[in-house]
Scaffold this motif. Structure first.
Motif, short mmCIF file in Angstrom:
data_model
loop_
_atom_site.label_atom_id
_atom_site.label_comp_id
_atom_site.label_asym_id
_atom_site.label_seq_id
_atom_site.Cartn_x
_atom_site.Cartn_y
_atom_site.Cartn_z
N LEU A 1 0.83 -1.20 0.00
CA LEU A 1 0.00 0.00 0.00
C LEU A 1 0.87 1.26 0.00
O LEU A 1 0.63 2.19 -0.77
N VAL A 2 1.90 1.28 0.83
CA VAL A 2 2.82 2.43 0.87
C VAL A 2 3.49 2.60 -0.48
O VAL A 2 3.60 3.71 -1.00
N ARG A 3 3.93 1.50 -1.08
CA ARG A 3 4.60 1.57 -2.38
C ARG A 3 3.63 2.10 -3.44
O ARG A 3 3.98 2.94 -4.26
N ARG A 4 2.39 1.63 -3.41
CA ARG A 4 1.40 2.02 -4.41
C ARG A 4 0.97 3.48 -4.27
O ARG A 4 0.79 4.19 -5.26
N LEU A 5 0.82 3.95 -3.03
CA LEU A 5 0.34 5.32 -2.81
C LEU A 5 1.45 6.33 -2.60
O LEU A 5 1.19 7.53 -2.61
N GLY A 6 2.66 5.85 -2.39
CA GLY A 6 3.76 6.72 -2.03
C GLY A 6 4.30 7.54 -3.19
O GLY A 6 3.82 7.47 -4.31
N PRO A 7 5.34 8.35 -2.91
CA PRO A 7 5.93 9.21 -3.90
C PRO A 7 6.44 8.44 -5.11
O PRO A 7 6.98 7.34 -4.97
N GLY A 8 6.19 8.98 -6.27
CA GLY A 8 6.66 8.38 -7.50
C GLY A 8 5.81 7.24 -7.99
O GLY A 8 6.10 6.64 -9.01
N ALA A 9 4.73 6.93 -7.25
CA ALA A 9 3.90 5.80 -7.63
C ALA A 9 2.67 6.21 -8.41
O ALA A 9 1.90 5.37 -8.83
N GLY A 10 2.47 7.50 -8.56
CA GLY A 10 1.29 7.97 -9.27
C GLY A 10 0.05 7.97 -8.42
O GLY A 10 -1.04 8.22 -8.89
N GLY A 11 0.22 7.67 -7.10
CA GLY A 11 -0.91 7.68 -6.18
C GLY A 11 -1.13 9.06 -5.63
O GLY A 11 -0.65 10.05 -6.16
N THR A 12 -1.83 9.12 -4.52
CA THR A 12 -2.12 10.42 -3.91
C THR A 12 -1.14 10.76 -2.81
O THR A 12 -1.31 11.73 -2.10
N GLY A 13 -0.11 9.96 -2.65
CA GLY A 13 0.87 10.21 -1.60
C GLY A 13 1.78 11.36 -1.96
O GLY A 13 1.69 11.97 -3.00
N GLY A 14 2.68 11.65 -1.02
CA GLY A 14 3.63 12.74 -1.25
C GLY A 14 3.06 14.04 -0.81
O GLY A 14 2.80 14.25 0.34
#
Length: 101
Positions: free
Chosen positions: A87-100
């Motif tokens: 989940l962290v990998r998918r949503l995190g920075p550089g993943a195109g998710g909403t993270g960051g």
């Protein structure tokens, strides 16, 4: 690595899976006074309630600069440490998710 250094670097570099797993295992051990395995089902063995799952959501959002909402709030994303790492990998920075940011 401190929470601030994770945040400072989160705009450019996603944390390594091993670092996320180690941090989560440490967080879980501190909160539950139990040692967990990365692939252990935290709900099946009675290690986590839905209330504790929400505490995990807040922890992941604050620690890794994520926004976890909607379909990402399903319990399967918090069932194991490995699932939370994904989940962290998918949503995190550089993943195109909403993270960051």
């Amino acid at each position: 690595m401190t929470e601030n250094s994770r945040r400072a670097g989160s705009a450019a570099v996603a944390p390594a899976d091993e670092d996320v797993a180690a941090e989560l295992l440490e967080f879980l051990a501190a909160r539950t006074k139990t040692t967990w395995e990365r692939d252990q089902d935290l709900f099946a063995v009675g290690g986590m309630s839905s209330l504790f799952a929400m505490q995990l959501v807040v922890h992941l959002e604050k620690t890794y600069g994520l926004t976890i909402s909607g379909a990402d709030l399903m319990l399967d994303n918090f069932r194991t440490v490995d699932a939370m790492v994904r989940l962290v990998r998918r949503l995190g920075p550089g993943a195109g998710g909403t993270g960051g940011e």
